[in-house]
Design a protein around this motif. Structure first.
Motif, PDB file in Angstrom:
ATOM      1  N   THR A  32      42.817  42.419  44.842  1.00  0.00           N
ATOM      2  CA  THR A  32      42.243  41.326  45.622  1.00  0.00           C
ATOM      3  C   THR A  32      43.062  41.139  46.891  1.00  0.00           C
ATOM      4  O   THR A  32      44.288  41.037  46.836  1.00  0.00           O
ATOM      5  N   SER A  34      42.928  38.900  50.688  1.00  0.00           N
ATOM      6  CA  SER A  34      42.249  37.813  51.384  1.00  0.00           C
ATOM      7  C   SER A  34      42.801  37.659  52.787  1.00  0.00           C
ATOM      8  O   SER A  34      44.014  37.762  53.011  1.00  0.00           O
ATOM      9  N   TYR A  35      41.889  37.436  53.736  1.00  0.00           N
ATOM     10  CA  TYR A  35      42.264  37.042  55.088  1.00  0.00           C
ATOM     11  C   TYR A  35      41.825  35.591  55.245  1.00  0.00           C
ATOM     12  O   TYR A  35      40.662  35.295  55.482  1.00  0.00           O
ATOM     13  N   GLY A  36      42.754  34.681  55.075  1.00  0.00           N
ATOM     14  CA  GLY A  36      42.386  33.271  55.061  1.00  0.00           C
ATOM     15  C   GLY A  36      41.841  32.898  53.691  1.00  0.00           C
ATOM     16  O   GLY A  36      42.316  33.365  52.663  1.00  0.00           O
ATOM     17  N   GLU A  37      40.825  32.055  53.663  1.00  0.00           N
ATOM     18  CA  GLU A  37      40.294  31.571  52.395  1.00  0.00           C
ATOM     19  C   GLU A  37      39.282  32.524  51.766  1.00  0.00           C
ATOM     20  O   GLU A  37      39.022  32.475  50.571  1.00  0.00           O
ATOM     21  N   LYS A  38      38.698  33.405  52.568  1.00  0.00           N
ATOM     22  CA  LYS A  38      37.648  34.286  52.069  1.00  0.00           C
ATOM     23  C   LYS A  38      38.234  35.636  51.683  1.00  0.00           C
ATOM     24  O   LYS A  38      38.922  36.275  52.488  1.00  0.00           O
ATOM     25  N   PRO A  39      37.973  36.106  50.446  1.00  0.00           N
ATOM     26  CA  PRO A  39      38.511  37.413  50.049  1.00  0.00           C
ATOM     27  C   PRO A  39      37.840  38.552  50.803  1.00  0.00           C
ATOM     28  O   PRO A  39      36.620  38.543  51.023  1.00  0.00           O
ATOM     29  N   LEU A  78      46.767  39.948  47.161  1.00  0.00           N
ATOM     30  CA  LEU A  78      47.001  38.736  46.374  1.00  0.00           C
ATOM     31  C   LEU A  78      47.256  39.074  44.921  1.00  0.00           C
ATOM     32  O   LEU A  78      48.035  38.403  44.237  1.00  0.00           O
TER      33      LEU A  78
END
Length: 271
Positions: A32, A34-39, A78
């Motif tokens: 997993t 992620s760039y910011g809140e969106k994976p 992550l």
């Protein structure tokens, strides 16, 4: 006990998946990013069989390049583990060669073609980076293999896009790796370059090496590859091209945006 039954420790202490066998060139578990809140990619598992030509396929923004960079540790994950021939990345990095997207490279850097290929021999050159005659001969042999030996003394920025891509493939060949990871190697190249690259990649497969490509051209999947991973942030399907590159899986991957007539054409081998 078979290698697949051995629980191997990841570099951070976590156990690797049983698929992380020494027989499997690449095993990914729960990746997993992620760039910011969106994976960008979410909980992807994949196992690339030995000696295969594997394609990572999906629409723009599906996370294909991100997955490849996460496998290499270029972007932080992550969660997830990566095993290369059953070992954590840190212990097996020397067995991997990577060809990045051509668009991500600064082609204005003043260096010659031969020097770019010599970078692939960094382990042999040692701390002093002494380039000897046999190193140059190896580099020239790699350039010959991709049809670029006559350009050895040329500045890399003076080459066409297709020629630059061939040079970076030659650099990867110089590493004499067991696993080759390529990010969109056919993007924006001419037909002659595409043929030269696929011929080299197929020769690597014939040498029992493993090739993984982020790939965008659905029309060539059947002809070029024998294993496929379809993703759209999550994994949609994975397996042999013959059983996995199906209309149902393609529609699921591309959100139903592919025309049925187009998919029917993709199912046929390329002449």
């Amino acid at each position: 006990m078979t290698p697949a039954a051995v629980q191997l420790a990841a570099s951070d202490g976590r156990a690797l998946h049983p698929a992380a066998s020494t027989d499997n060139p690449l095993a990914i578990q729960g990746m997993t990013v992620s760039y910011g809140e969106k994976p960008a990619v979410f909980s992807i598992d994949a196992t690339v069989p030995p000696g295969s030509m594997a394609a990572i396929i999906g629409p723009n923004g599906a996370g294909k390049s991100t997955l490849l960079k996460a496998v290499l540790g270029v972007v932080p994950a992550l969660s997830g583990t990566v095993a290369v021939f059953g070992a954590p990345l840190a212990r097996a990095r020397h067995r991997i060669a990577y060809v990045p997207q051509r668009a991500s490279v600064d082609w204005d850097f003043p260096t010659r073609v031969i020097d770019v290929v010599l970078m692939g021999l960094y382990r042999e050159l040692g701390l002093l980076h002494l380039v000897r005659r046999h190193h140059r001969e190896k580099a020239l042999a790699c350039l010959e293999r991709v049809g670029m030996a006559d350009f050895a003394g040329r500045q890399i920025g003076q080459l066409s896009g297709g020629q630059q891509q061939r040079v970076f493939l030659a650099r990867a060949l110089a590493q004499n790796a067991d696993l080759y990871l390529l990010d969109e190697p056919f993007a924006g190249v001419d037909a002659a370059t595409e043929k030269a690259i696929i011929d080299v990649l197929k020769s690597l497969k014939a040498e029992k090496r493993t090739v993984v490509c982020v790939h965008h051209d659905l029309a060539t999947v059947v002809d070029y590859f024998d294993h496929v991973l379809l993703i759209n942030v999550r994994k949609i399907a994975e397996g042999p091209v013959a059983t996995t590159f199906t209309a149902e899986n393609l529609q699921a991957t591309y959100g139903g945006r592919l025309a049925t007539t187009h998919i029917d054409q993709l199912m046929l081998p390329v002449a």
